[in-house]
Design an enzyme around this catalytic site. Structure first.
Site, short mmCIF file in Angstrom:
data_model
loop_
_atom_site.label_atom_id
_atom_site.label_comp_id
_atom_site.label_asym_id
_atom_site.label_seq_id
_atom_site.Cartn_x
_atom_site.Cartn_y
_atom_site.Cartn_z
N ASP A 34 -8.27 5.26 -2.84
CA ASP A 34 -7.51 4.12 -2.53
C ASP A 34 -7.27 3.23 -3.59
O ASP A 34 -7.99 2.32 -4.18
CB ASP A 34 -8.09 3.06 -1.37
CG ASP A 34 -7.15 2.08 -0.90
OD1 ASP A 34 -6.09 1.89 -1.56
OD2 ASP A 34 -7.31 1.79 0.48
N CYS A 38 0.66 -1.20 -0.17
CA CYS A 38 -0.14 -0.17 -0.01
C CYS A 38 0.92 1.41 -0.20
O CYS A 38 0.49 2.20 -0.60
CB CYS A 38 -0.97 -0.16 1.18
SG CYS A 38 -0.33 -0.05 2.82
N HIS A 83 -1.86 2.15 7.28
CA HIS A 83 -2.30 2.19 5.73
C HIS A 83 -2.09 3.44 5.09
O HIS A 83 -1.87 4.48 5.95
CB HIS A 83 -3.79 1.67 5.48
CG HIS A 83 -4.27 1.47 4.27
ND1 HIS A 83 -3.46 0.66 3.47
CD2 HIS A 83 -5.20 1.86 3.67
CE1 HIS A 83 -4.17 0.65 2.33
NE2 HIS A 83 -5.16 1.22 2.41
#
Length: 659
Positions: free
Chosen positions: A356, A312, A339
């Site tokens: 995202d 990520c 994250h």
């Protein structure tokens, strides 16, 4: 005294006494091993799948958060404490746990080997042979990690409550994290890097698809108010980045033979890797030939345009640069609970949109708390112009979240961010300054408004291995409520031809509504009337794609609906082709409902066209139900529309004959 609770206090408050004592005992051993052996890499690395961690720490509220408080970070299948982490913070968490244990069991805790912590002198024994409490640490190939200078500060004495002074060190670490991110986002403004990004982005194609998306949204009767072409371009960029450009890495294929590998620890970066921010380098050992493959965790977005892979951190890092390269105002968003993602400002909607790239998700800010089940703490957004605390955008549980914010005083954080904002404004032209101030007012109003997840499809995390997501608690709920979306209604051309022909390609992830001028619609969700626990899977190794039920769910359902109410025409006949693939004891069943009558058809009968007489029906709903399967991959044993990624056929075709 601080008004919020630390992770250690949460661990005590939210669990039984037995669970707290077991978890804190393990945490204390892990902390003491690091403090007593600061230069030994093996004590800084914990395998997530270790049985003790799985049974004593992961199931209890606040357990994993205590490790994150110490500074441990997710590192593939491990939790790793970076060599440059502050040992003062580790000691603070350990001392607080010791104090809380003492408050529960003063007679036994006093003098215990777990709570009696001598100051580090640099001459302590290095003869411990294994990890804490039976946890076997991993030693990087090539020897120990770089030396860590032990702090000269004496051991902090545990206190039963936290005073303002207790926050001094934590706030210093917090502010350093802010400074590092502020420096990092300056890279996105480099004209050369932006140009490099533009050369990799197929902008002409994305603009065409954005125009088609906006046209489809306007023609289908969807909610297009306040959405412009640039918003649609953002969605196409997000989709391209996920499906065509960047690659998720659990483990790399072997450099020598191309075989599968497993995570085997870390090693020191080379000077060339350090230039691109590769301070951490994983080693992946081949399961076949034993060769070690290096995986540098690059932190420079320019390098990531070349490698196009990572987890990520790498995804959000590179995607944010791509957004800036196309002229979007973008912010790099850092979640303290491990994250990262991007926010992009919509000029049409006058607000920041959550994006995202790992999940190919836009404008679903409650995804992490209510979809993944994350226990959020701090979420900060960074750009060249500002740093904002946007935590509240991502939570519908503000009061509960506040109890976990223990890294700093709230007033201190507000003051730090306000000073940064005020300093940034001083360097802006008057028009930009007024724009930023007005945006801030609008954003603050949004942040104090508690959101609802009603009508949002918030699934668990889809990137990373199942074991990794389960260990992080980000699989989400197995059974999402059924969500309702699209209904097909007749076009003028279909009224004249008395035929409706819909087909879907899973490889292209596109619907075609056949007519004199075929109408194409991207993404499988866009034309379904309802869906429950279904997602589209791309297998990069087998080069195949299909729809399947979400991992952890027992049943998946997906429906398409046609409604002729208000029309003179009715449905006389249905021709249906719906290819499916099943393995083990997986099953696919189709349910066809016309008006109030329903019947079922086994999936195996629909590999080729099958005709159904419907006798002048006004409505039709076609539903696929996915069940069965065995083991951890049960979700994979019932598949819809499986085809090669470069396939050109249409595994789903629906033809309605009207009269």
């Amino acid at each position: 005294m601080a008004s919020s609770e630390s992770a250690a206090q949460l661990l005590l408050k939210e669990n039984s006494k037995e669970d707290f004592l077991a978890a804190s005992e393990l945490l204390l051993k892990l902390a003491n091993n690091v403090l007593h052996n600061p230069n030994e890499a093996k004590y800084r690395r914990i395998r997530i799948a270790n049985p003790l961690l799985e049974t004593k720490l992961l199931p209890v509220v606040g357990g994993l958060e205590c490790l994150f408080d110490m500074g441990f970070q997710e590192d593939g299948e491990y939790l790793t404490l970076p060599v440059d982490s502050s040992l003062i913070v580790v000691r603070q968490v350990r001392d607080e746990l010791s104090s809380l244990r003492y408050s529960l069991t003063p007679a036994t805790s006093q003098g215990s080997a777990l709570t009696s912590v001598p100051p580090h002198t640099g001459t302590e024994s290095r003869e411990r042979s294994g990890g804490a409490a039976g946890i076997q640490p991993s030693v990087p190939p090539g020897g120990a990690a770089a030396p860590v200078v032990a702090p000269t500060m004496p051991t902090v004495q545990a206190r039963p409550t936290q005073t303002v002074q207790d926050f001094t060190t934590r706030e210093s670490v917090f502010q350093q994290k802010i400074r590092q991110s502020m420096e990092h986002v300056k890279l996105y403004e480099d004209p050369n890097l932006q140009q490099k990004a533009r050369t990799t982005i197929p902008l002409d194609i994305l603009q065409q698809e954005a125009e088609a998306r906006l046209h489809s949204l306007q023609q289908s009767g969807g909610d297009s108010a306040g959405v412009d072409l640039k918003d649609c371009l953002l969605l196409e960029l997000l989709n391209w980045f996920k499906k065509s450009f960047f690659q998720w890495v659990d483990s790399l294929p072997c450099d020598r033979c191309g075989g599968s590998t497993h995570h085997a620890g870390s090693t020191n970066p080379t000077p060339a890797e350090r230039i691109w921010g590769g301070a951490r380098v994983e080693t992946h050992r081949c399961d076949t030939c034993g060769e070690m493959t290096r995986f540098p965790r690059y932190n420079h977005p320019g390098k990531l345009l070349e490698t196009r892979r990572g987890r990520c951190g790498e995804w959000a890092n590179c995607f944010t640069l791509c957004c800036r390269a196309l002229g979007f105002e973008a912010r790099y968003v850092l979640d303290w609970s491990d994250h990262v993602w991007t926010e992009v400002y919509s000029e049409a909607q006058k607000r920041w949109l959550h994006c995202d790239p790992c999940e190919n998700v836009c404008d679903k800010p409650l995804l992490y708390e209510q979809g993944w089940g994350k226990k959020l703490t701090y979420i900060l957004a960074f750009s060249k112009d500002e740093v904002q605390d946007v935590t509240w955008r991502y939570s519908a549980k503000h009061a509960e979240l506040l109890t976990r914010r223990t890294e700093c005083r709230e007033a201190w954080l507000v003051n730090v961010l306000h000073n940064i904002f005020r300093t940034k404004l001083q360097g802006m032209e008057e028009a930009r300054k007024q724009e930023m101030q007005q945006r801030l007012i609008v954003e603050l109003v949004e942040l104090i408004t508690i959101k609802s997840s009603v009508d949002q499809h918030l699934s668990g995390r889809t990137t990373g291995s199942l074991a990794w997501r389960q260990a992080r608690g980000e699989v989400g709920q197995a059974a999402d409520p059924l969500k309702h979306y699209y209904v097909y209604r007749l076009l003028e051309e279909e009224k004249h031809s008395e035929v409706v022909h819909i087909k879907y390609s899973c490889a292209q992830d596109m619907y075609i509504r056949a007519s004199a001028h075929d109408i194409s619609t991207k993404r499988w969700q866009s034309c379904v009337s309802s869906v429950k626990s279904v997602f589209r899977k791309e297998e990069s190794d087998w080069k195949m794609t299909y729809l399947a039920r979400e991992q952890g769910s027992q049943t998946g359902e997906i429906s398409w609906k046609f409604d002729l109410s208000g029309e003179d025409l009715r449905i006389n006949k249905l021709e249906l082709k719906a290819c499916s693939a099943v393995y083990e004891n997986g099953s696919v069943t189709w349910r066809i409902c016309s008006d109030n009558d329903c019947f079922s058809v086994p999936g195996a009968q629909l590999g080729n066209f099958k005709t159904f007489e419907l006798q002048r029906r006004q409505s039709l709903t076609i539903t696929a139900v996915l069940n069965g399967g065995r083991g951890d991959n049960a979700w994979q044993h019932a598949q819809l529309f499986r085809q090669p990624l470069d396939g050109s056929d249409f595994p789903l075709e629906i033809i309605l004959h009207l009269s």
